[in-house]
Design a protein around this motif. Structure first.
Motif, PDB file in Angstrom:
ATOM      1  N   ILE A 272      -9.073 -21.637 -26.026  1.00 21.04           N
ATOM      2  CA  ILE A 272      -8.973 -20.516 -26.971  1.00 21.04           C
ATOM      3  C   ILE A 272     -10.341 -20.170 -27.527  1.00 21.04           C
ATOM      4  N   GLU A 273     -11.117 -21.208 -27.891  1.00 17.87           N
ATOM      5  CA  GLU A 273     -12.452 -20.979 -28.447  1.00 17.87           C
ATOM      6  C   GLU A 273     -13.367 -20.300 -27.427  1.00 17.87           C
ATOM      7  N   GLY A 274     -13.180 -20.607 -26.145  1.00 20.00           N
ATOM      8  CA  GLY A 274     -13.990 -19.970 -25.123  1.00 20.00           C
ATOM      9  C   GLY A 274     -13.572 -18.538 -24.844  1.00 20.00           C
ATOM     10  N   ALA A 275     -12.281 -18.253 -24.945  1.00 14.04           N
ATOM     11  CA  ALA A 275     -11.778 -16.929 -24.586  1.00 14.04           C
ATOM     12  C   ALA A 275     -11.944 -15.893 -25.689  1.00 14.04           C
ATOM     13  N   ILE A 276     -11.823 -16.281 -26.947  1.00 13.18           N
ATOM     14  CA  ILE A 276     -11.833 -15.304 -28.044  1.00 13.18           C
ATOM     15  C   ILE A 276     -13.117 -14.467 -28.059  1.00 13.18           C
ATOM     16  N   PRO A 277     -14.333 -15.057 -27.909  1.00 14.32           N
ATOM     17  CA  PRO A 277     -15.522 -14.198 -27.910  1.00 14.32           C
ATOM     18  C   PRO A 277     -15.532 -13.168 -26.785  1.00 14.32           C
ATOM     19  N   VAL A 278     -14.975 -13.512 -25.618  1.00 13.48           N
ATOM     20  CA  VAL A 278     -14.953 -12.558 -24.504  1.00 13.48           C
ATOM     21  C   VAL A 278     -14.050 -11.375 -24.845  1.00 13.48           C
ATOM     22  N   PHE A 279     -12.870 -11.664 -25.408  1.00 17.02           N
ATOM     23  CA  PHE A 279     -11.960 -10.580 -25.777  1.00 17.02           C
ATOM     24  C   PHE A 279     -12.511  -9.779 -26.955  1.00 17.02           C
ATOM     25  N   THR A 280     -13.196 -10.449 -27.878  1.00 18.41           N
ATOM     26  CA  THR A 280     -13.812  -9.734 -28.992  1.00 18.41           C
ATOM     27  C   THR A 280     -14.802  -8.699 -28.488  1.00 18.41           C
ATOM     28  N   GLU A 281     -15.653  -9.095 -27.547  1.00 13.78           N
ATOM     29  CA  GLU A 281     -16.628  -8.167 -26.984  1.00 13.78           C
ATOM     30  C   GLU A 281     -15.949  -7.053 -26.194  1.00 13.78           C
ATOM     31  N   ALA A 282     -14.919  -7.396 -25.427  1.00 12.44           N
ATOM     32  CA  ALA A 282     -14.203  -6.374 -24.660  1.00 12.44           C
ATOM     33  C   ALA A 282     -13.531  -5.360 -25.583  1.00 12.44           C
ATOM     34  N   PHE A 283     -12.912  -5.829 -26.669  1.00 19.26           N
ATOM     35  CA  PHE A 283     -12.254  -4.924 -27.616  1.00 19.26           C
ATOM     36  C   PHE A 283     -13.276  -4.020 -28.311  1.00 19.26           C
ATOM     37  N   ARG A 284     -14.448  -4.566 -28.627  1.00 23.93           N
ATOM     38  CA  ARG A 284     -15.471  -3.758 -29.294  1.00 23.93           C
ATOM     39  C   ARG A 284     -16.019  -2.672 -28.375  1.00 23.93           C
ATOM     40  N   VAL A 285     -16.179  -2.984 -27.100  1.00 23.23           N
ATOM     41  CA  VAL A 285     -16.760  -2.026 -26.160  1.00 23.23           C
ATOM     42  C   VAL A 285     -15.724  -1.024 -25.662  1.00 23.23           C
ATOM     43  N   TYR A 286     -14.514  -1.494 -25.335  1.00 21.64           N
ATOM     44  CA  TYR A 286     -13.523  -0.644 -24.676  1.00 21.64           C
ATOM     45  C   TYR A 286     -12.317  -0.299 -25.547  1.00 21.64           C
TER      46      TYR A 286
END
Length: 414
Positions: free
Chosen positions: A186-200
């Protein structure tokens, strides 16, 4: 030389030798050797021409074909294939037509023949086609209706570092949003989704499997990651256990990703990430997609109109709900005692509404996650998987008070 062909050539030599002996007429020779008179005269004329190999079969290919593909076009087709060795005839035709629309390119089947003649097609053993089944996923009609995510199978680079690529795609446009090497947690995945949500921006839903870090066997199948999605207004769509075909669009992308980036693996994790980044650009901006009628995913995709909020707000519940915040132990205070709900929802607000039966349904955001009976025992609900697989004969549906019907119940307590 094949045995039958050798026999035919010997018969032609004997037939003309018998003719030269003068003991046989043409009609008798034709009956004896099973040929027509025109064939006999053709072989006699070919022998009399003085050609040394007159008895050998000649090619039946036409000497002139007005529709034959020009050599220049063949060279361009072969060059394009050498530049993109993974693309088949249909995708090559799409790229060639995009590159030079004024040229009348040959059909995809002809391009396949050209590639085969150039030795650029490896023979593949044909497999028996499986029986098709009902499509398990719901229709996606617009971009950002549903994203798909998964961890591609892990592997090691040549310096023995473990690589776990997290991948995210848009289901409608097939746009590859990200491929990122992170820990499968979970700790590894959340930053990736955070960046994806901010960009897209935010999709309406995310399709994922039911295992960590996306799903669990807890209340509603939630983890801290999927609970965070719910707070942002993104609905998790869990596939059934051991059913990767229910995320088939995404799994097919993994096959292409593996062929391009990990055969063989890179020397280091940094170099492997560079390969993933280059592949993402290629997949979105250069590779035609079959499901898009050989168009590019980047031509179809556009960011969501729902931007990611600065902070996820607590969910709101109707006035007939009692609201509780889940403690650090995963429990809530209920009628003078403690009831365990879920560790994935620690610190979150849940709403509790009474049913006509005297039981209480527990809800997080818009998702019913469990039931508290009259004795204070909590039974968690299984993850909802609408439209994927027909449930067994359902039990009598309980009538809820001002909320939607309860989903299937996993009766294991806790």
């Amino acid at each position: 030389m094949p045995f039958n062909e050798t026999c035919r050539m010997e018969e032609r030599v004997r037939m003309l030798s018998d003719y030269d002996s003068g003991n046989w007429s043409v009609s008798e020779l034709c009956r004896r050797y099973g040929v027509c008179r025109d064939t006999f005269y053709a072989w006699r004329s070919r022998r009399d021409s003085g050609v040394s190999d007159w008895f050998v079969d000649r090619s039946h290919a036409p000497q002139h074909c007005p529709h034959r593909t020009a050599e220049g076009l063949k060279e361009e087709i072969v060059a394009m294939r050498q530049r993109f060795p993974d693309l088949g005839p249909r995708k090559l035709l799409a790229k060639l037509s995009r590159q030079a629309p004024e040229i009348v390119w040959p059909a995809a089947s002809t391009i396949g023949d050209i590639l085969k003649g150039a030795g650029l097609v490896s023979p593949v053993k044909r497999r028996r086609r499986p029986i098709d089944q009902r499509r398990p996923y719901a229709a996606v009609t617009a971009v950002n209706d549903e994203w798909s995510t998964d961890f591609k199978g892990w592997f090691r680079t040549t310096d023995q570092q473990r690589i776990d690529p997290l991948t995210i795609t848009d289901g409608h446009s097939r746009f590859l949003i990200d491929v990122r090497i992170v820990a499968p947690t979970i700790e590894g995945a959340i930053p990736v989704f955070t960046e994806a949500f901010r960009v897209y921006g935010l999709p309406l839903a995310i399709r994922c499997d039911n295992g960590a870090p996306f799903g669990s066997r807890g209340a509603g199948g939630l983890t801290r990651l999927s609970a965070w999605w719910l707070k942002l207004g993104v609905e998790p769509h869990f596939i059934n256990p051991a059913s990767p075909q229910e995320n088939g669009r995404h799994e097919r992308m993994h096959r292409t990703l593996k062929a391009h980036t990990s055969r063989p693996p890179a020397a280091s994790a940094a170099e492997q990430q560079d390969r993933f980044d280059a592949f993402r650009w290629y997949y979105n901006h250069e590779r035609p997609h079959e499901a898009l009628e050989q168009q590019l995913p980047a031509e179809f995709y556009e960011p969501s109109q729902r931007p990611m909020p600065v902070q996820a707000e607590d969910p709101w519940y109707d006035a007939d709900h009692q609201v509780r915040r889940i403690r650090n132990s995963g429990e809530i205070k209920w009628k003078g005692g403690l009831v365990f709900i879920s560790e994935a929802l620690i610190g979150e607000l849940v709403g509790i509404a009474e049913l006509e039966t005297g039981d209480y349904v527990v809800r997080f955001c818009d998702l019913d996650i469990g039931l508290i009976d009259r004795r204070g025992r909590f039974s968690r609900f299984a993850p909802p998987r609408p439209g994927l697989r027909e449930p067994a004969e359902p039990a009598a549906t309980q009538n809820l008070s001002t909320i939607i019907p309860v989903q299937n119940v996993d009766h294991q307590p806790g």
